[in-house]
Design a protein around this motif. Structure first.
Motif: not given
Length: 135
Positions: A73-90
């Motif tokens: 999931g971390l890998d996918a979030l990073r590919r989606a632009g996540w930079r280690g902080a901020g909301p990840i809407p449930a």
């Protein structure tokens, strides 16, 4: 729509994330292990395997499954632009597998005596979206 001046914009995994195919396969009755093997990048399958292992009182397997789902999931979030902080809407369905794996990792870590990791994971989930705990 205006810019979020208080922090990073929410990160939403793409609608075609492997979690979506994994969820469909599980819904069709495919076993969790077969789904994880078919869609190894699907955090949802790993998170559900972790929950199943916790229910079966196998916290070591749960920890391994949850950690796999968390890292995928971390890998996918990073590919989606996540930079280690901020909301990840449930409420965004493709994000749910990561959040489920993260919370399963917290539960499994607690079960094997890793209290600090459990607290870190729960704080991460709450920072991502407090609604994640209801998934």
């Amino acid at each position: 729509m205006h810019a979020n001046l208080l922090g990073p914009e929410p990160t939403r995994l793409p609608e075609d994330h492997p979690d979506m195919a994994a969820r469909a396969a599980i819904g069709e009755g495919t076993s969790l292990r077969d789904v994880a093997a078919r869609y190894p990048a699907a955090s949802y399958a790993w998170g559900m395997l972790a929950r199943e292992s916790l229910a079966a009182e196998d916290p070591v397997a749960a920890y391994a499954f949850a950690r796999t789902g968390y890292h995928r999931g971390l890998d996918a979030l990073r590919r989606a632009g996540w930079r280690g902080a901020g909301p990840i809407p449930a409420e965004h369905v493709p994000n749910q597998g990561f959040l489920i794996a993260l919370l399963a990792l917290a539960d499994a870590a607690e079960a094997i005596g890793e209290a600090e990791e459990a607290e870190r994971c729960r704080s991460f989930a709450d920072d991502s979206d407090p609604a994640a705990r209801s998934l």
